[in-house]
Design an enzyme around this catalytic site. Sequence first.
Site, PDB file in Angstrom:
ATOM      1  N   GLU A 148       1.383   3.632 -12.352  1.00 58.84           N
ATOM      2  CA  GLU A 148       0.237   3.756 -11.449  1.00 58.84           C
ATOM      3  C   GLU A 148      -0.953   2.922 -11.916  1.00 58.84           C
ATOM      4  O   GLU A 148      -1.654   2.322 -11.100  1.00 58.84           O
ATOM      5  CB  GLU A 148      -0.160   5.237 -11.342  1.00 58.84           C
ATOM      6  N   ALA A 159      -6.290   2.698  -0.788  1.00 63.49           N
ATOM      7  CA  ALA A 159      -5.993   2.569   0.644  1.00 63.49           C
ATOM      8  C   ALA A 159      -5.980   3.926   1.331  1.00 63.49           C
ATOM      9  O   ALA A 159      -6.425   4.064   2.466  1.00 63.49           O
ATOM     10  CB  ALA A 159      -4.654   1.852   0.844  1.00 63.49           C
ATOM     11  N   HIS A 216      -5.461   1.931  -5.970  1.00 67.34           N
ATOM     12  CA  HIS A 216      -4.893   2.963  -5.095  1.00 67.34           C
ATOM     13  C   HIS A 216      -5.984   3.611  -4.228  1.00 67.34           C
ATOM     14  O   HIS A 216      -6.167   4.830  -4.215  1.00 67.34           O
ATOM     15  CB  HIS A 216      -4.166   4.033  -5.922  1.00 67.34           C
ATOM     16  N   THR A 258       0.837  -1.194   0.000  1.00 65.85           N
ATOM     17  CA  THR A 258       0.000   0.000   0.000  1.00 65.85           C
ATOM     18  C   THR A 258       0.874   1.247   0.000  1.00 65.85           C
ATOM     19  O   THR A 258       0.384   2.347   0.243  1.00 65.85           O
ATOM     20  CB  THR A 258      -0.919   0.040   1.237  1.00 65.85           C
ATOM     21  N   ALA A 259       2.176   1.084  -0.279  1.00 68.55           N
ATOM     22  CA  ALA A 259       3.122   2.192  -0.199  1.00 68.55           C
ATOM     23  C   ALA A 259       3.362   2.809  -1.570  1.00 68.55           C
ATOM     24  O   ALA A 259       2.669   3.739  -1.965  1.00 68.55           O
ATOM     25  CB  ALA A 259       4.428   1.706   0.433  1.00 68.55           C
ATOM     26  N   ARG A 260       4.325   2.276  -2.314  1.00 63.56           N
ATOM     27  CA  ARG A 260       4.645   2.761  -3.649  1.00 63.56           C
ATOM     28  C   ARG A 260       4.984   1.567  -4.526  1.00 63.56           C
ATOM     29  O   ARG A 260       5.718   0.666  -4.112  1.00 63.56           O
ATOM     30  CB  ARG A 260       5.852   3.718  -3.612  1.00 63.56           C
ATOM     31  N   ASP A 270      -2.174  -2.481  -3.902  1.00 64.37           N
ATOM     32  CA  ASP A 270      -2.969  -1.258  -4.068  1.00 64.37           C
ATOM     33  C   ASP A 270      -2.232  -0.224  -4.907  1.00 64.37           C
ATOM     34  O   ASP A 270      -2.841   0.726  -5.375  1.00 64.37           O
ATOM     35  CB  ASP A 270      -3.317  -0.665  -2.698  1.00 64.37           C
TER      36      ASP A 270
END
Length: 336
Positions: free
Chosen positions: A275, A296, A294, A245-247, A270
């Site tokens: 992207e 989260a 994305h 859920t970070a990058r 996520d």
Amino acid sequence: MSRPAIVLAMEPSRTEHVLPEGLLQRLDTVGHLLDSKPLQHFNDERARRLLAEAEILITGWGAPYVGPDIPAAATHLRLIVHAAGTVKGVIDDSIFEAGIVVSHSAEANAVPVAEFTLAAIIFAGKRAFRFRDLYVADRNRDRTYPMQREAIGNYGRIVGIVGASRIGRRVIELLKPFGYRLLLFDPMLDAAEVAGLGAEKVDLDELMRRADIVSLHAPSLPSTRHMIDARRLSLMKEGATLINTARGILVDEVALLSQLKTGRIDAVIDVTDPEIPDPGSVFYDLPNVFLTPHIAGAIGLERARLGEMAVDEVERFMIGRPLLYQIHQANLENIA
């Protein structure tokens, strides 16, 4: 004391619910909100007129870049509060050099990310997504009953947290009431500091080997690019789950997809790099991948926390109290 002039700059379609009517009224009490319609550009006549008066600028998702020309255009500007997460790519270094104070609402955005991660960890431990797929496919319990006897579930499971960021720390805190064993990799903390958080300090390779569930919370830096590479993915246990859920850039996705195609590990993803994955990406099709767009971070009504935190910072600034979430130029290198 005269009320300071406040200007908004963000993309309305991306920031709905960030500043609902009640928060706009609060802003107009603390200061003078020059226009409730946010700026989307800094180079038109309206922007030039508002910036010439602005003492406080509140930015958000989709804001135009606050570049080196802004101090000259906004000569009275004293404070910028970013009512969103990272200020990277939004606020230029020259803003700090001009002595303008900068704060942000990343702490508010951390709350839903941590909540999402908690849910993902619990579902991963229960193998909920695989149970769902088998149950829906078979429409009976011939294959799900035997799975319940496997060594799955959440009691005593080992969760590895990569990065003691604000989100990583919140996830650790949320996990405390459960029966997990927690490992933490963060080179910035020593063993005593990690123990104080309620985890065991390990290096990244050991975390990848031992954890049943690995959750990523490291910032996107040159040093963290593809930190989860083919070798480290190969260290993961059979049946382990990777949660990101970070990058997306933290993971070598070619290597990840190679592992996922074998069915050896699962993933809750996520964020990806790029992207939005290519339409032909197997991320969309693999049964052992739970892919979300994305979400989260703060979405819908959760975005109000961002605006509330921003307005709180403006109020603190106006009465001379220390800001809770001020960003200094020296912090930029290591923040997400």
